[in-house]
Enzyme design. Structure first.
Site, PDB file in Angstrom:
ATOM      1  CE  LYS A  61      52.097 -13.685  -3.213  1.00  0.00           C
ATOM      2  NZ  LYS A  61      50.696 -13.886  -3.436  1.00  0.00           N
TER       3      LYS A  61
ATOM      4  CB  THR B  44      49.611 -22.934   3.413  1.00  0.00           C
ATOM      5  OG1 THR B  44      50.864 -23.019   2.747  1.00  0.00           O
ATOM      6  CG2 THR B  44      49.006 -24.319   3.573  1.00  0.00           C
TER       7      THR B  44
ATOM      8  CE  LYS C 161      50.987 -11.247  -6.634  1.00  0.00           C
ATOM      9  NZ  LYS C 161      49.993 -10.172  -6.524  1.00  0.00           N
TER      10      LYS C 161
ATOM     11  CD  GLU D  98      45.798  -8.573   4.179  1.00  0.00           C
ATOM     12  OE1 GLU D  98      45.399  -8.785   5.332  1.00  0.00           O
ATOM     13  OE2 GLU D  98      45.510  -9.274   3.205  1.00  0.00           O
TER      14      GLU D  98
ATOM     15  N   GLY E  68      38.587  -3.105   3.057  1.00  0.00           N
ATOM     16  CA  GLY E  68      39.113  -4.477   2.957  1.00  0.00           C
ATOM     17  C   GLY E  68      40.030  -4.665   1.751  1.00  0.00           C
TER      18      GLY E  68
HETATM   19  N1  LIG Z   1      43.520 -14.299  -1.582  1.00  0.00           N
HETATM   20  C1  LIG Z   1      43.922 -14.023  -2.813  1.00  0.00           C
HETATM   21  O1  LIG Z   1      43.260 -13.313  -3.552  1.00  0.00           O
HETATM   22  C2  LIG Z   1      45.209 -14.612  -3.342  1.00  0.00           C
HETATM   23  C3  LIG Z   1      45.556 -14.389  -4.695  1.00  0.00           C
HETATM   24  C4  LIG Z   1      46.706 -14.999  -5.207  1.00  0.00           C
HETATM   25  C5  LIG Z   1      47.516 -15.751  -4.382  1.00  0.00           C
HETATM   26  N2  LIG Z   1      47.168 -15.904  -3.038  1.00  0.00           N
HETATM   27  C6  LIG Z   1      48.034 -16.747  -2.214  1.00  0.00           C
HETATM   28  O2  LIG Z   1      47.311 -17.952  -1.969  1.00  0.00           O
HETATM   29  C7  LIG Z   1      47.620 -18.443  -0.665  1.00  0.00           C
HETATM   30  C8  LIG Z   1      46.328 -18.573   0.131  1.00  0.00           C
HETATM   31  O3  LIG Z   1      45.745 -17.296   0.217  1.00  0.00           O
HETATM   32  P1  LIG Z   1      44.437 -17.052   1.089  1.00  0.00           P
HETATM   33  O4  LIG Z   1      43.983 -15.679   0.772  1.00  0.00           O
HETATM   34  O5  LIG Z   1      43.521 -18.202   0.948  1.00  0.00           O
HETATM   35  O6  LIG Z   1      45.073 -17.066   2.551  1.00  0.00           O
HETATM   36  P2  LIG Z   1      44.282 -17.262   3.934  1.00  0.00           P
HETATM   37  O7  LIG Z   1      42.874 -16.811   3.766  1.00  0.00           O
HETATM   38  O8  LIG Z   1      45.142 -16.659   4.977  1.00  0.00           O
HETATM   39  O9  LIG Z   1      44.264 -18.857   4.116  1.00  0.00           O
HETATM   40  C9  LIG Z   1      45.385 -19.604   4.384  1.00  0.00           C
HETATM   41  C10 LIG Z   1      44.944 -20.959   4.832  1.00  0.00           C
HETATM   42  O10 LIG Z   1      46.088 -21.773   5.083  1.00  0.00           O
HETATM   43  C11 LIG Z   1      45.877 -22.423   6.331  1.00  0.00           C
HETATM   44  N3  LIG Z   1      47.153 -22.873   6.878  1.00  0.00           N
HETATM   45  C12 LIG Z   1      48.119 -22.208   7.541  1.00  0.00           C
HETATM   46  N4  LIG Z   1      49.115 -23.058   7.884  1.00  0.00           N
HETATM   47  C13 LIG Z   1      48.755 -24.291   7.434  1.00  0.00           C
HETATM   48  C14 LIG Z   1      49.318 -25.591   7.493  1.00  0.00           C
HETATM   49  N5  LIG Z   1      50.497 -25.805   8.076  1.00  0.00           N
HETATM   50  N6  LIG Z   1      48.640 -26.637   6.930  1.00  0.00           N
HETATM   51  C15 LIG Z   1      47.434 -26.439   6.341  1.00  0.00           C
HETATM   52  N7  LIG Z   1      46.847 -25.235   6.267  1.00  0.00           N
HETATM   53  C16 LIG Z   1      47.496 -24.181   6.806  1.00  0.00           C
HETATM   54  C17 LIG Z   1      45.131 -21.435   7.174  1.00  0.00           C
HETATM   55  O11 LIG Z   1      44.522 -22.117   8.264  1.00  0.00           O
HETATM   56  P3  LIG Z   1      43.460 -21.401   9.242  1.00  0.00           P
HETATM   57  O12 LIG Z   1      42.189 -21.329   8.448  1.00  0.00           O
HETATM   58  O13 LIG Z   1      43.369 -22.372  10.378  1.00  0.00           O
HETATM   59  O14 LIG Z   1      44.036 -20.085   9.595  1.00  0.00           O
HETATM   60  C18 LIG Z   1      44.126 -20.941   6.137  1.00  0.00           C
HETATM   61  O15 LIG Z   1      43.051 -21.835   6.023  1.00  0.00           O
HETATM   62  C19 LIG Z   1      48.612 -17.458  -0.053  1.00  0.00           C
HETATM   63  O16 LIG Z   1      49.912 -17.977  -0.233  1.00  0.00           O
HETATM   64  C20 LIG Z   1      48.394 -16.187  -0.862  1.00  0.00           C
HETATM   65  O17 LIG Z   1      49.558 -15.393  -0.939  1.00  0.00           O
HETATM   66  C21 LIG Z   1      46.039 -15.371  -2.521  1.00  0.00           C
END
Ligand SMILES: NC(=O)c1ccc[n+]([C@@H]2O[C@H](COP(=O)([O-])OP(=O)(O)OC[C@H]3O[C@@H](n4cnc5c(N)ncnc54)[C@H](OP(=O)(O)O)[C@@H]3O)[C@@H](O)[C@H]2O)c1
Length: 328
Positions: A116, A87, A216, A201, A198
């Site tokens: 994190k 999440t 981190k 943000e 992209g």
């Molecule tokens: N993207 C990367 O490259 C990357 C790399 C390293 C670490 N991260 C970390 O990994 C995590 C996920 O990243 P992401 O890019 O996948 O983020 P994201 O695209 O914003 O996805 C987050 C997901 O969590 C869901 N969510 C929010 N509240 C929730 C809850 N209470 N219960 C269940 N699901 C919930 C959201 O739901 P909805 O779909 O309904 O909005 C969405 O599906 C973050 O903490 C981020 O910092 C990301």
């Protein structure tokens, strides 16, 4: 192995795609596995016999997951072995991930996360909770995407004391600074282009003010150096005041400028620093890099992709395999 996925955004879906596409290969390491629940912010779907993940991906892309079950109900009521908690990061209070991870660990269930927030807010508490309940919390994906850091230090450098770390932990900033170095253009112009591509943000604060890199750094310092650092302990300066003139002067003297995250026993700091042009940390584009100073192995450098759906899934999958086959 029964798995639940909490959070179905870029990372959750990336992991799901890998679990589908590499199923035969991954079975060599994980044995038989099935995903029995997937949730997002508005609800989720479950099947204790295993979900059809292709259909779940399709549902998400065409209007969303059904609202059969909430994340908390999944964690409280279902019987599973591993929770993949992906999440959104919240460095203020760690939620919603902190509650998800706490509840899993209390149940004695292993957790693999890229989030994190919970680790920045409550690293020691969560590690102690895991130990008390004979569960494991794996978090390779929180600190450098696909770039191996935690297991590199814990396994390959086992027996070494980690004296300090120093590196580039935010790909968005590194992309902007690389282009400022090469093109000597103003920060604002490159930031706008990065948004269009992209890479940044719409609201880039989290990246350009060093919050992401600071989060981190706290996790790395706590996990590898045995500290009990908090986010407020990080001295932090972002990149928004850097000018093309600063790069010009740096270049004339054989340096570039990068957003460097560094931790030792005396301080944790994220700030723009001069880096010699021929130094391994003078990397380009969205890459991440880390220099790990050890007492036996000397300085070890690692460079890799710090973000991306499948790249981050790589770290999560490696943690899953580690849960099954390695202990550290
Ligand atoms: N993207 C990367 O490259 C990357 C790399 C390293 C670490 N991260 C970390 O990994 C995590 C996920 O990243 P992401 O890019 O996948 O983020 P994201 O695209 O914003 O996805 C987050 C997901 O969590 C869901 N969510 C929010 N509240 C929730 C809850 N209470 N219960 C269940 N699901 C919930 C959201 O739901 P909805 O779909 O309904 O909005 C969405 O599906 C973050 O903490 C981020 O910092 C990301």
């Amino acid at each position: 192995m029964n798995i639940v996925i909490i959070g179905f955004g870029s990372v959750g879906r990336g992991v799901t795609r890998v679990l589908i596409e590499k199923k035969k290969f991954l079975r060599n390491f994980l044995g038989d596995y099935k995903v029995i629940a997937v949730t997002d912010s508005s609800g989720g779907i479950y099947d204790e016999n295993g979900l059809d993940l292709r259909k779940v991906l399709e549902m998400k892309s065409k209007g969303g997951l059904p609202k059969e079950i909430t994340s908390i109900e999944v964690i409280r009521d279902l019987d599973f072995d591993v929770c993949i908690e992906v999440t959104p990061t919240n460095v203020e209070n760690g939620e919603p991930g902190l509650t998800h991870i706490r509840e899993c660990l209390k149940k004695g269930v292993d957790v693999v996360t890229s989030n994190k927030g919970p680790l920045v807010v409550a690293f020691r508490e969560l590690m102690n909770l895991a130990k008390k309940n004979n569960a494991r919390l794996m978090f390779e994906a929180t600190v450098g995407g696909a770039m191996p850091v935690i297991k590199l230090a814990k396994i390959d450098l086992a027996g070494n004391e980690i004296l300090s770390v120093r590196g580039i932990l935010n790909g968005t900033c590194n992309y902007i600074l690389s282009r400022m170095e090469k093109e000597l253009l103003p920060y604002e112009l490159i930031l706008e282009e990065a948004k269009e591509l992209g890479i940044a943000e719409r609201d880039p604060t989290y990246d350009v003010e060093g919050i992401d890199a600071g989060a981190k750094l706290v996790i790395i310092a706590n996990a590898l150096m045995g500290l009990d650092a908090k986010f407020k302990d990080v001295e932090r300066v972002g990149i928004s005041n850097l000018t093309p003139e600063a790069f010009k002067v740096a270049l004339e003297n054989g340096y570039t400028i990068r957003l460097i995250a560094e931790a030792n026993r005396d301080f944790l700091r994220v700030s723009p620093r001069l880096v010699p042009l021929n130094h391994p940390l003078a990397i380009y584009g969205t890459l991440n890099a880390l220099e790990i100073e050890t007492n036996l192995a000397g300085n070890v450098f690692v460079i890799g992709k710090g973000a991306g759906s499948v790249e981050t899934a790589s770290a999560i999958i490696s943690d899953l395999i580690c849960l099954k086959s390695l202990r550290y």
